[in-house]
Structures are given as structure tokens and as C-alpha cells.
Write a protein that holds these residues in place. Sequence first.
Motif, PDB file in Angstrom:
ATOM      1  N   ALA A  97       5.541  -7.326 -19.908  1.00 46.21           N
ATOM      2  CA  ALA A  97       6.049  -8.692 -19.752  1.00 46.21           C
ATOM      3  C   ALA A  97       5.150  -9.509 -18.830  1.00 46.21           C
ATOM      4  O   ALA A  97       4.933 -10.707 -19.054  1.00 46.21           O
ATOM      5  N   TYR A  98       4.629  -8.849 -17.794  1.00 50.94           N
ATOM      6  CA  TYR A  98       3.736  -9.530 -16.859  1.00 50.94           C
ATOM      7  C   TYR A  98       2.454  -9.966 -17.563  1.00 50.94           C
ATOM      8  O   TYR A  98       1.994 -11.106 -17.406  1.00 50.94           O
ATOM      9  N   LEU A  99       1.889  -9.059 -18.359  1.00 50.55           N
ATOM     10  CA  LEU A  99       0.652  -9.382 -19.083  1.00 50.55           C
ATOM     11  C   LEU A  99       0.867 -10.526 -20.068  1.00 50.55           C
ATOM     12  O   LEU A  99       0.004 -11.391 -20.243  1.00 50.55           O
ATOM     13  N   LYS A 100       2.016 -10.560 -20.689  1.00 49.10           N
ATOM     14  CA  LYS A 100       2.311 -11.641 -21.629  1.00 49.10           C
ATOM     15  C   LYS A 100       2.489 -12.973 -20.901  1.00 49.10           C
ATOM     16  O   LYS A 100       2.015 -14.019 -21.360  1.00 49.10           O
TER      17      LYS A 100
ATOM     18  N   ASN B  32      -8.216  14.647  11.798  1.00 53.08           N
ATOM     19  CA  ASN B  32      -8.068  15.882  11.028  1.00 53.08           C
ATOM     20  C   ASN B  32      -7.082  15.752   9.870  1.00 53.08           C
ATOM     21  O   ASN B  32      -6.327  16.667   9.571  1.00 53.08           O
ATOM     22  N   LEU B  33      -7.115  14.597   9.196  1.00 52.51           N
ATOM     23  CA  LEU B  33      -6.208  14.360   8.079  1.00 52.51           C
ATOM     24  C   LEU B  33      -6.986  14.010   6.817  1.00 52.51           C
ATOM     25  O   LEU B  33      -7.980  13.288   6.875  1.00 52.51           O
ATOM     26  N   ALA B  34      -6.512  14.504   5.682  1.00 52.62           N
ATOM     27  CA  ALA B  34      -7.076  14.150   4.383  1.00 52.62           C
ATOM     28  C   ALA B  34      -6.203  13.068   3.758  1.00 52.62           C
ATOM     29  O   ALA B  34      -5.004  13.291   3.520  1.00 52.62           O
ATOM     30  N   PHE B  35      -6.784  11.911   3.503  1.00 50.44           N
ATOM     31  CA  PHE B  35      -6.080  10.802   2.873  1.00 50.44           C
ATOM     32  C   PHE B  35      -6.533  10.700   1.418  1.00 50.44           C
ATOM     33  O   PHE B  35      -7.728  10.594   1.142  1.00 50.44           O
ATOM     34  N   SER B  36      -5.581  10.716   0.503  1.00 50.53           N
ATOM     35  CA  SER B  36      -5.934  10.660  -0.914  1.00 50.53           C
ATOM     36  C   SER B  36      -4.917   9.822  -1.673  1.00 50.53           C
ATOM     37  O   SER B  36      -3.773   9.643  -1.238  1.00 50.53           O
ATOM     38  N   ALA B  37      -5.354   9.302  -2.822  1.00 50.87           N
ATOM     39  CA  ALA B  37      -4.468   8.682  -3.812  1.00 50.87           C
ATOM     40  C   ALA B  37      -3.572   7.595  -3.232  1.00 50.87           C
ATOM     41  O   ALA B  37      -2.389   7.514  -3.573  1.00 50.87           O
ATOM     42  N   THR B  38      -4.119   6.758  -2.350  1.00 52.92           N
ATOM     43  CA  THR B  38      -3.363   5.587  -1.898  1.00 52.92           C
ATOM     44  C   THR B  38      -3.448   4.543  -3.003  1.00 52.92           C
ATOM     45  O   THR B  38      -4.489   3.926  -3.215  1.00 52.92           O
ATOM     46  N   GLU B  39      -2.344   4.357  -3.723  1.00 51.95           N
ATOM     47  CA  GLU B  39      -2.368   3.567  -4.959  1.00 51.95           C
ATOM     48  C   GLU B  39      -1.246   2.538  -4.979  1.00 51.95           C
ATOM     49  O   GLU B  39      -0.111   2.833  -4.581  1.00 51.95           O
ATOM     50  N   ASP B  40      -1.574   1.359  -5.464  1.00 49.25           N
ATOM     51  CA  ASP B  40      -0.610   0.281  -5.629  1.00 49.25           C
ATOM     52  C   ASP B  40      -0.105   0.303  -7.067  1.00 49.25           C
ATOM     53  O   ASP B  40      -0.878   0.117  -8.009  1.00 49.25           O
ATOM     54  N   CYS B  41       1.184   0.515  -7.238  1.00 51.14           N
ATOM     55  CA  CYS B  41       1.759   0.522  -8.583  1.00 51.14           C
ATOM     56  C   CYS B  41       1.751  -0.860  -9.228  1.00 51.14           C
ATOM     57  O   CYS B  41       1.851  -0.972 -10.453  1.00 51.14           O
ATOM     58  N   PHE B  42       1.611  -1.913  -8.423  1.00 53.88           N
ATOM     59  CA  PHE B  42       1.837  -3.264  -8.925  1.00 53.88           C
ATOM     60  C   PHE B  42       0.751  -4.246  -8.472  1.00 53.88           C
ATOM     61  O   PHE B  42       1.030  -5.193  -7.722  1.00 53.88           O
ATOM     62  N   PRO B  43      -0.503  -4.050  -8.891  1.00 48.28           N
ATOM     63  CA  PRO B  43      -1.560  -4.997  -8.543  1.00 48.28           C
ATOM     64  C   PRO B  43      -1.229  -6.409  -9.019  1.00 48.28           C
ATOM     65  O   PRO B  43      -0.542  -6.596 -10.037  1.00 48.28           O
ATOM     66  N   GLN B  44      -1.735  -7.382  -8.295  1.00 46.29           N
ATOM     67  CA  GLN B  44      -1.500  -8.780  -8.662  1.00 46.29           C
ATOM     68  C   GLN B  44      -2.719  -9.345  -9.391  1.00 46.29           C
ATOM     69  O   GLN B  44      -3.857  -9.126  -8.986  1.00 46.29           O
TER      70      GLN B  44
ATOM     71  N   THR C  45       9.203 -15.857 -12.923  1.00 45.38           N
ATOM     72  CA  THR C  45      10.089 -14.695 -12.977  1.00 45.38           C
ATOM     73  C   THR C  45       9.351 -13.371 -12.831  1.00 45.38           C
ATOM     74  O   THR C  45       9.721 -12.529 -11.997  1.00 45.38           O
ATOM     75  N   GLN C  46       8.314 -13.162 -13.642  1.00 39.85           N
ATOM     76  CA  GLN C  46       7.634 -11.867 -13.609  1.00 39.85           C
ATOM     77  C   GLN C  46       6.824 -11.664 -12.323  1.00 39.85           C
ATOM     78  O   GLN C  46       6.723 -10.545 -11.828  1.00 39.85           O
ATOM     79  N   GLU C  47       6.262 -12.718 -11.764  1.00 43.05           N
ATOM     80  CA  GLU C  47       5.545 -12.566 -10.492  1.00 43.05           C
ATOM     81  C   GLU C  47       6.519 -12.232  -9.366  1.00 43.05           C
ATOM     82  O   GLU C  47       6.228 -11.382  -8.512  1.00 43.05           O
TER      83      GLU C  47
END
Length: 447
Positions: free
Chosen positions: A128-131, A200-212, A147-149
Motif C-alpha cells: 500500500a505504501y509503494l502504491k 567486547n560486543l558484537a553488533f549485527s543485523a541492526t535493521e529498520d523494518c520500515f525505511p522511509q 495515511t500510509q506515511e
Amino acid sequence: MAVASHRRSLRTRRTLVVSAAVVAAGVGAGAIVMSANAGTVDLYHQTLAAKDGWASSGTGTTGGTKADAAHTFTVSTRAELVKALGSASDTTPRIVKIKGTIDANTNDAGKKLTCADYASGTGYSLSAYLKAYDPATYGRSKLPSGTQEKARAAAQTKQAKNIVFRVPANTTIVGVPGTNAGLTGAMLQIQNVDNVIVRNLAFSATEDCFPQWDPTDGDDGNWNSNYDSVTLRGATHVWADHNTFTDAPHFDNVNPKYYGREYQIHDGALDITKSSDLVTVSRNVFNCHDKTMLIGSSDSEPSGKLRVSIHHNVWKGIVQRAPLTRVGQVHIYNNYYDVAALNGYTVQYSINSRAKAQVVAENNYWKVPSSVKVAKLLSGDGTGAVKGSGNLVNGTVTDLVAAYNAASSKDLKTSVNWTPTLTSGLESSAKDLPTSLSTTTGAGVLK
């Protein structure tokens, strides 16, 4: 009793002498606190060594070393981490030991959460967002609204509440050795606080499910995401040491394209913005990432802050921002850059100096394949400066600034308005860095 007391006193004196000798050496790995019982390094109470970069300036960086037993935590779940960090406004010293890998995308009961869980109830759907914002019908002159934003923003807020961990002042966060300690899908937010240590930490896969979608970003628009693995915003006296940052297991080359642009779910790895100041970034590994380290979020940030030291780090498979610098005084030394393409990540540049940044880059080592021109290793807007010396490209001393300026219409300035003095551990030659840093950087090295 007198003999036993004498023996205990002797052991104590020996421990103090060893500690004092190591601290006095100032080798750049942080002051060492020895255990009186075992004679081993107390990783959780280590503080930044004197003269080890900008974070050692003034009061120095001690993190939570003064924490009492009630504010010393060992955590292995998201819920435990939230409880241990407490309120971001609580300045009580605390030590947080992370044991194993914590998945930020879980609920308080430990159940795995997905993007669909965050979108549930908001009315958002990607289709719906893409449309709604297809440039063919919506145009390219304004940001999405409607609405979708609003639904996208609501879903993003739900994710943020789960994956953003706000770090209070006077805190040490350290991975427990031997446990594969780290955070996946998380953002540590160090905002408007002083005196924080992250190690001493491994940071991985920090991902945004909802890019603008931003149709006004560049000539063709861009998808912009919202989370860094570690973000400093108005923070002071921060030491980030012996961590690993990576996009793995989801690399950018598998991202789809919408509206002809990459659907980018990653933002920064370690960003230092909003007039943050007095920061030392040492002995980390930055691996397979695009927009890796941003120093200064705007060309109009006020001067006098953004003083950062970056030393003995490894950068592999990095596209850009290693780092991008604005405004501040930044010392970049004894780093190793391997700029060969890796998992689809192809270098655009390593160091960018813009908005009158004053960068000193010395005794770094670049491993450069024949397909990459030396002139591409630096970048700038014509106002930033890079004073370079002792930098090696494939083992040969190379004037990187001259190479860049010869190929660019926006020359980097070659003189700066300051001289680094907080340089404990600075190695006079970069020739051994590819070997020495391969075993002394990143998460899992500290014992």
C-alpha cells in the motif's frame, strides 16, 4: 595471625605494584585493574588510559567503575538488559555484563518478533505504501504524507520501543569473554550523557523494518533507515573499544529495489553526532557496511565539539564513511583499511573531510586492489582539511591528499588548526598493522 596478615599484605602490595606498572605504561588498551585474588585483568572495571585519545581529556572516561554490587548486572535477555540500564536520567554508576547474544527483536518473554508484529495494528503495508507514493503518480517534489506515511511512522515507533536501548551516564557495558557476547538487531543510544564505556560486543543485523521513501534525496530519491548499532547524540567522554560491527547475515546486495532505488534497511554502524565530544574509538572491527561512521550530522553543527580519536581499528568491506567528518578535530591513526570488494560492498571512499573538519590522518595502512584508484580513498567538499603523514598503500608511503587533489575539483586543505597530543600507543610505522591488528581487534579478543 601476624604471619598470615603479613602474607596478605604482601600479596596486596604485589598486586598494586603490578597494576601501577601496567597503568604507567599507557599502552593505549585502557588502564588495567588487576584482581587481588587471581592476578588477572578485571575487564569490567577497566578505564581508559591517560592520553589515549580525546576521551581521556579532562575528567577522562571511567564508565561505571565505581558501581556498587546493587548496580552490577549480568544479563542475557532483552528484558534483563532493559532493567539493568534503568532510566537514562539515572547517573548512578553501573556495570552491565552481557553474557551471550541478545536479540533485540524479542518481547519480554523472549518470543521472537518480526516486522509483521511491529506493523500489526498500525494499518501499514509495504504494498500500500509503494502504491501511495509511486513517483509516477505522487511526484518527486515532496516527502510522503497521509495515511500510509502515518502508518509507517507508527510501525517504526513500535520497533524503536523494542530495539533502542538508552544508556545512562557513568555506565560500562562489556561482553562477558568466551560467551559470544553481543547484540543483534539493536541500537545502543548514548544521548546527552557523559562517561560511557562500550567494549567486547558484537553488533549485527541492526535493521529498520520500515525505511522511509524520500523522493527529494538526491537526483533519484532514496530509501532511508533509522537505526545505528551504536549512536552518540550530544554525548561526551565515550570509549568504544574492541567491538565488532557488521550487517551480517543480511547484506545489502540482497536488498530489493523499489522506485529504482535500493530499499536500504541499514543506517550507521557507529555514529557520533549532535555535538558529541571527547570520544575514543579503538580496536574495533567494521565489516560489511555502507554508511559506517558519521561524525557530525549536519554541515551547520557548531564548532568546538566533535573531537574524536580513531585508532587501531580494522575496516573491511566498507563502502563509505570510515569516517565522514564534519566540523571537529579528528585524529585517525594506526588503522587498517582493506578496500577490496566484500559480499557486494564496494568502496566509494574511506575518509571524508567536509564542513571545515580538521583531520589528522597518520600511520594508517590501506590494502588496495588494482581495480581501486588511490585518489578514491579520500573525499571532501572543498572546505575540510586532512593533514596526512606516514600512510601506506600496499606497503608504500603514499601522499593520499595529493592523490585526491590531483583528481578532484574540490581540494582538501592540507594544514589543520591543531596538533594531537593525546596519543598514547601511537605507532610510528604502519607496516605491521595488517598482521598485528588481525589478532588484537574486535569482539572476543579481550579475556
